[in-house]
Enzyme design. Sequence first.
Site, PDB file in Angstrom:
ATOM      1  N   ASP A 103       0.849  -1.192   0.000  1.00 40.72           N
ATOM      2  CA  ASP A 103       0.000   0.000   0.000  1.00 40.72           C
ATOM      3  C   ASP A 103       0.887   1.246   0.000  1.00 40.72           C
ATOM      4  O   ASP A 103       1.081   1.892   1.044  1.00 40.72           O
ATOM      5  CB  ASP A 103      -0.961  -0.036   1.197  1.00 40.72           C
ATOM      6  N   LYS A 112       0.874  -7.855  -2.677  1.00 43.77           N
ATOM      7  CA  LYS A 112      -0.464  -7.440  -3.085  1.00 43.77           C
ATOM      8  C   LYS A 112      -0.402  -6.008  -3.604  1.00 43.77           C
ATOM      9  O   LYS A 112       0.129  -5.121  -2.945  1.00 43.77           O
ATOM     10  CB  LYS A 112      -1.428  -7.518  -1.898  1.00 43.77           C
ATOM     11  N   ASP A 161      -5.427  -6.716  -6.035  1.00 40.51           N
ATOM     12  CA  ASP A 161      -6.597  -6.528  -5.170  1.00 40.51           C
ATOM     13  C   ASP A 161      -7.356  -5.266  -5.583  1.00 40.51           C
ATOM     14  O   ASP A 161      -7.124  -4.189  -5.062  1.00 40.51           O
ATOM     15  CB  ASP A 161      -6.081  -6.443  -3.715  1.00 40.51           C
ATOM     16  N   LEU A 162      -8.265  -5.432  -6.551  1.00 40.12           N
ATOM     17  CA  LEU A 162      -9.052  -4.277  -7.003  1.00 40.12           C
ATOM     18  C   LEU A 162     -10.523  -4.393  -6.580  1.00 40.12           C
ATOM     19  O   LEU A 162     -11.322  -3.511  -6.861  1.00 40.12           O
ATOM     20  CB  LEU A 162      -8.924  -4.113  -8.524  1.00 40.12           C
ATOM     21  N   LYS A 163     -10.857  -5.490  -5.934  1.00 40.32           N
ATOM     22  CA  LYS A 163     -12.205  -5.687  -5.355  1.00 40.32           C
ATOM     23  C   LYS A 163     -13.310  -5.234  -6.302  1.00 40.32           C
ATOM     24  O   LYS A 163     -14.096  -4.308  -5.997  1.00 40.32           O
ATOM     25  CB  LYS A 163     -12.337  -4.924  -4.046  1.00 40.32           C
ATOM     26  N   LEU A 164     -13.416  -5.884  -7.447  1.00 46.84           N
ATOM     27  CA  LEU A 164     -14.425  -5.490  -8.431  1.00 46.84           C
ATOM     28  C   LEU A 164     -15.838  -5.691  -7.892  1.00 46.84           C
ATOM     29  O   LEU A 164     -16.126  -6.707  -7.242  1.00 46.84           O
ATOM     30  CB  LEU A 164     -14.230  -6.279  -9.734  1.00 46.84           C
ATOM     31  N   HIS A 165     -16.710  -4.722  -8.162  1.00 47.09           N
ATOM     32  CA  HIS A 165     -18.097  -4.772  -7.671  1.00 47.09           C
ATOM     33  C   HIS A 165     -18.927  -3.895  -8.600  1.00 47.09           C
ATOM     34  O   HIS A 165     -18.962  -2.675  -8.460  1.00 47.09           O
ATOM     35  CB  HIS A 165     -18.141  -4.236  -6.224  1.00 47.09           C
ATOM     36  N   ASP A 166     -19.560  -4.520  -9.588  1.00 46.68           N
ATOM     37  CA  ASP A 166     -20.335  -3.761 -10.581  1.00 46.68           C
ATOM     38  C   ASP A 166     -21.329  -4.730 -11.228  1.00 46.68           C
ATOM     39  O   ASP A 166     -21.460  -5.870 -10.786  1.00 46.68           O
ATOM     40  CB  ASP A 166     -19.367  -3.152 -11.619  1.00 46.68           C
ATOM     41  N   THR A 201     -20.007  -5.631 -16.870  1.00 42.94           N
ATOM     42  CA  THR A 201     -18.847  -4.755 -16.675  1.00 42.94           C
ATOM     43  C   THR A 201     -17.712  -5.515 -15.988  1.00 42.94           C
ATOM     44  O   THR A 201     -16.544  -5.406 -16.382  1.00 42.94           O
ATOM     45  CB  THR A 201     -19.263  -3.528 -15.819  1.00 42.94           C
ATOM     46  N   THR A 241     -12.522  -6.764   6.821  1.00 39.48           N
ATOM     47  CA  THR A 241     -12.022  -6.940   8.195  1.00 39.48           C
ATOM     48  C   THR A 241     -12.091  -5.631   8.998  1.00 39.48           C
ATOM     49  O   THR A 241     -11.857  -5.634  10.200  1.00 39.48           O
ATOM     50  CB  THR A 241     -10.570  -7.454   8.178  1.00 39.48           C
ATOM     51  N   ARG A 260      -2.272  -9.100  12.993  1.00 37.66           N
ATOM     52  CA  ARG A 260      -1.434  -8.231  13.822  1.00 37.66           C
ATOM     53  C   ARG A 260      -0.685  -9.050  14.867  1.00 37.66           C
ATOM     54  O   ARG A 260      -1.234 -10.014  15.407  1.00 37.66           O
ATOM     55  CB  ARG A 260      -2.305  -7.216  14.579  1.00 37.66           C
ATOM     56  N   GLN A 320      -8.521  -1.588  11.409  1.00 38.37           N
ATOM     57  CA  GLN A 320      -9.038  -2.967  11.357  1.00 38.37           C
ATOM     58  C   GLN A 320      -9.881  -3.271  12.593  1.00 38.37           C
ATOM     59  O   GLN A 320      -9.588  -2.787  13.686  1.00 38.37           O
ATOM     60  CB  GLN A 320      -7.860  -3.964  11.282  1.00 38.37           C
ATOM     61  N   GLY A 323       0.185  -5.808   5.870  1.00 42.12           N
ATOM     62  CA  GLY A 323       0.588  -4.547   5.257  1.00 42.12           C
ATOM     63  C   GLY A 323       1.491  -3.741   6.153  1.00 42.12           C
ATOM     64  O   GLY A 323       2.689  -4.011   6.279  1.00 42.12           O
ATOM     65  N   ARG A 324       0.886  -2.754   6.828  1.00 43.52           N
ATOM     66  CA  ARG A 324       1.662  -1.739   7.560  1.00 43.52           C
ATOM     67  C   ARG A 324       2.648  -2.295   8.573  1.00 43.52           C
ATOM     68  O   ARG A 324       3.703  -1.696   8.779  1.00 43.52           O
ATOM     69  CB  ARG A 324       0.684  -0.763   8.234  1.00 43.52           C
TER      70      ARG A 324
HETATM   71  O1  OMP Z   1      -9.014  -7.587  -0.017  1.00 37.82           O
HETATM   72  C1  OMP Z   1      -8.164  -7.260   0.823  1.00 37.82           C
HETATM   73  O2  OMP Z   1      -6.973  -7.463   0.610  1.00 37.82           O
HETATM   74  C2  OMP Z   1      -8.625  -6.750   2.129  1.00 37.82           C
HETATM   75  C3  OMP Z   1      -9.877  -7.153   2.532  1.00 37.82           C
HETATM   76  C4  OMP Z   1     -10.308  -6.915   3.849  1.00 37.82           C
HETATM   77  O3  OMP Z   1     -11.390  -7.321   4.252  1.00 37.82           O
HETATM   78  N1  OMP Z   1      -9.483  -6.231   4.670  1.00 37.82           N
HETATM   79  C5  OMP Z   1      -8.254  -5.755   4.298  1.00 37.82           C
HETATM   80  O4  OMP Z   1      -7.541  -5.156   5.125  1.00 37.82           O
HETATM   81  N2  OMP Z   1      -7.822  -5.970   2.994  1.00 37.82           N
HETATM   82  C6  OMP Z   1      -6.517  -5.424   2.552  1.00 37.82           C
HETATM   83  O5  OMP Z   1      -5.461  -5.995   3.329  1.00 37.82           O
HETATM   84  C7  OMP Z   1      -4.472  -5.028   3.645  1.00 37.82           C
HETATM   85  C8  OMP Z   1      -4.302  -4.956   5.141  1.00 37.82           C
HETATM   86  O6  OMP Z   1      -3.287  -4.046   5.463  1.00 37.82           O
HETATM   87  P1  OMP Z   1      -2.818  -3.794   6.960  1.00 37.82           P
HETATM   88  O7  OMP Z   1      -4.023  -3.492   7.789  1.00 37.82           O
HETATM   89  O8  OMP Z   1      -1.891  -2.616   6.836  1.00 37.82           O
HETATM   90  O9  OMP Z   1      -2.109  -5.051   7.419  1.00 37.82           O
HETATM   91  C9  OMP Z   1      -4.892  -3.721   2.989  1.00 37.82           C
HETATM   92  O10 OMP Z   1      -4.194  -3.598   1.779  1.00 37.82           O
HETATM   93  C10 OMP Z   1      -6.373  -3.897   2.714  1.00 37.82           C
HETATM   94  O11 OMP Z   1      -6.762  -3.245   1.521  1.00 37.82           O
END
Ligand code: OMP
Length: 238
Positions: A10, A32, A59-64, A68, A122, A184, A193, A213-214
């Site tokens: 991210d 990702k 991870d673009l989470k398509l919803h349409d 499309t 989440t 975590r 989260q 991620g972070r």
């Molecule tokens: O689809 C995802 O990756 C996703 C779904 C979800 O329900 N929750 C979620 O946190 N994510 C992704 O997972 C990553 C979590 O990042 P951190 O919270 O920094 O560990 C982010 O890039 C979110 O976009």
Amino acid sequence: MDNSLIIALDFANGSEVNRFLQPFAGKELFVKVGMELFYQEGPSIIHQIKEKGHHIFLDLKLHDIPNTVKSAMKGLARLECDLVNVHAAGGKEMMAAALEGLEAGTSSGRKRPACIAVTQLTSTSEEQMKKEQLIPVSLEESVMNYALLTKEAGLDGVVCSAWEAAYIRENAGATFLTVCPGIRMTSDQVGDQKRVATPEFARNSGVSSIVVGRSITRSVDPVKSYEKWMDAWKGVRQ
Ligand SMILES: O=C(O)c1cc(=O)[nH]c(=O)n1[C@@H]1O[C@H](COP(=O)(O)O)[C@@H](O)[C@H]1O
């Protein structure tokens, strides 16, 4: 793809990604690419990361509407990522269309990217789900409902929190992927989260893969942090 630790890149742009990945040179990572990065850099970021030898969850989470999503997935299949996703809330027809698009866009002889559906984010709590989405069942039931719809649509698995993974595995089968963000260490900041779990809990729940991620990308020493995370995630699997 099973048992992977997927690093969520991210970042705001490609330079930040390069700076992050540089010390990992020679390692084969599963990363990702989400909307923050993809909307800035476009498909070229995928080619650049693939050149470095890493696996990619786009991870673009398509919803349409189904048509499309089908067309969009046809285009995304050409990027030859390992994993892509949609929102299960788009419905069974939309999910089936996503798969059709992916199949149509995958060149012959290649394996189509795996496709999973986001159940309840989440970052959503049960209280928020009931109040804002007006879903009267428990969060676990809502996630399970989405998971079964996803399976019926023919997709490969879901994104869920580690708290729902064991139940999904039990009902949808061990080969149905459960990819879990919101992971975590106990000392980490939870941030936005809501449904968080430790890597040990995820492993013991039979989660297929975790997304981190972070905790890694914002740490002072990302390589050291990644190794610490891998130890915690793989621990008893080895
Ligand atoms: O689809 C995802 O990756 C996703 C779904 C979800 O329900 N929750 C979620 O946190 N994510 C992704 O997972 C990553 C979590 O990042 P951190 O919270 O920094 O560990 C982010 O890039 C979110 O976009």
